[in-house]
Design a protein around this motif. Structure first.
Motif: not given
Length: 405
Positions: A340-351
């Protein structure tokens, strides 16, 4: 069910919507800048600004710096023009927030999703709390644009149904006409999307002044959920595939998925709350020593909360299990980056919120396995809104209807 098109009709025409959207994407903006950004004539822009101001949609907010002549009037969105409810329905908790048009949270409440929290129980609680919030803040129902709902998928966002989500403790969550139920009880329009999409809407809106064009969001918890925004718009597939990232195969002869319809060797079987709990139970049954043994009487009683408590004590087994899960998650993340080659990755959730070790390990693995690194530089973030992202994003979804043609 009240029609969401009523929201769009609050702004009369396409050009007015265009001007309003330009203003909402900036904290304040002058008429000179709006002329440059819109390409409209002075007379057209002046008329539209007067129209939006008289409706209460925008405010004059002082004067900008002079460039040699008169100081320009600055305009901004009026956050008190209307209010929105944002609702998250997830496997572990559900959350309701009341926000103004500036996405400022005025009130909120959450419910733990236990085995008794069926739709028949939750919906009346939502209605009761929504009415309490309006009364507390003195907001008439006529000033509420609507309610946005971010729910565990799959969902039918067009018709407002939660379809057949997995791993809810309570029964009754299949084919729930959630928008009609809430719209009927509250007397406001309701909209639905999956929670990953509403979360990325919230994060995208929060950093709307930044230049990121392609954002990827992953929610890591009971399952894995993903969404992507390009040029400010959520990318939709032919069907709601919110949870499909968890079915990414990372080991073809790997462990079977807990769901009989799942893939062998799926990412979710190695990097999820379930996977971490399963690994801990297995290790303890094998006789591994751990601080976990002082928290429980039987290995089957181990929960993710126990593991996080042990991790805070630098328990070797907890560190090992979380590191391994994060490594697998990083491999899956690298696969997404390479496609996908995103510029930014946002990671959320309990982990992510539960362990800095998980976030750091996963992102380092992903970077090492990303093609074209270091020429391709991706930004990783936990997001700015944390646990509020899904509910706030549901409200953003409703707000966006104001400028929909």
């Amino acid at each position: 069910m009240l029609n969401v098109e009523e929201i769009s009709e609050r702004i009369s025409n396409r050009k007015a919507k265009e001007v309003y959207e330009l203003i909402t994407r900036q904290k304040t903006v002058s008429k000179i800048d709006l002329l440059d950004q819109s390409g409209m004539t002075v007379s057209t822009l002046t008329r539209l600004l007067e129209e939006l101001t008289s409706q209460g949609l925008i405010l004059e907010s002082g004067f900008g710096a002079s460039t040699g002549g008169r100081r320009p009037i600055l305009y901004e969105k009026n956050p008190a023009y209307a209010y929105i409810f944002g609702l998250e329905i997830s496997r572990t908790l559900s959350k309701l927030v009341l926000v103004d048009l500036g996405m400022n949270k005025l009130d909120g409440i959450s419910w733990t999703m236990t085995e008794v929290m069926s739709p028949d129980v939750l919906v009346p609680l939502i209605v009761q709390e929504a009415q309490r919030m309006l009364g507390k803040h003195g907001i008439p129902i006529s000033d509420v644009l609507g309610m946005g709902i971010g729910a565990v998928g799959p969902v039918d966002r067009i018709n407002g149904f939660i379809l057949d989500p997995s791993y809810f403790q309570a029964k009754g969550w299949r084919n729930v006409d959630i928008c009609r139920l809430l719209s009927r009880e509250l007397g406001i329009p309701a909209m639905l999307d999956n929670g990953a999409n509403t979360a990325i809407l919230a994060e995208s809106w929060h950093q709307r002044s930044r230049s990121f064009k392609h954002l990827l969001y992953i929610h890591a918890g009971v399952g894995l959920r993903s969404s992507m925004v390009s040029q400010g718009k959520v990318i939709y597939g032919a069907v709601d595939m919110e949870g499909s990232v968890g079915q990414m195969i990372i080991q073809t002869d790997g462990v079977p998925h807990r769901n009989v319809t799942g893939n062998y060797g799926a990412l979710e079987s190695y990097a999820s709350l379930y996977a971490i709990e399963k690994a801990a139970k297995s290790a303890l049954k094998q006789g591994r020593s751990s601080a976990l043994l002082h928290m429980i009487d039987d290995p089957e009683q181990v929960t993710y909360t126990h593991i996080m408590d042990a991790l805070k004590k630098n328990d070797p087994l907890a560190v090992e299990i979380v590191t391994e899960a994060a490594t697998y998650f990083g491999i899956g993340l690298a696969n997404l980056l390479n496609i996908l080659h995103p510029e930014k990755v946002i990671i959320g959730g309990p982990l992510i919120t539960g362990s800095e070790l998980f976030f750091q390990t996963a992102t380092q693995v992903a970077i090492r396995k990303t093609y074209y690194y270091p020429a391709y530089q991706v930004v990783f973030s936990k997001g700015k809104l944390g646990d509020e992202a899904l509910a706030i994003g549901a409200a953003v979804m409703v707000m966006d209807q104001l400028v929909k043609l």
